[in-house]
Design a protein around this motif. Sequence first.
Motif: not given
Length: 100
Positions: A17-43
């Motif tokens: 998240v700190s590396l990319i520029t522009g609008e960005k968001r980090l969202a986490s989701e739980r998949d069973g017992t694991e947490v996955i982090y999704n990085l959204f931003g400008e492509a």
Amino acid sequence: MKLLNTYDDRDEAEKAVSLITGEKRLASERDGTEVIYNLFGEATWGNFYKLDMFNLTELQRLVELKSKNLPYDQSRHREIILMLRYAAESFDLQIPEHWL
């Protein structure tokens, strides 16, 4: 914003998240017992380069050699370009002519 990448490790995701520029968001989701982090931003190719995706750093070296008329791995260059064509379609981007 588009989903750029997913991460299993929170520190790695926050660094991305700190590396990319522009609008960005980090969202986490739980998949069973694991947490996955999704990085959204400008492509953008710049953001993908900063995230070290699609072998763009390797492509940069190959293009530099090619532009100086020095020997370079042409088959590897073609492989990377084929992958970038898929990425360009997926993210609605244009591949810069000087990369080809």
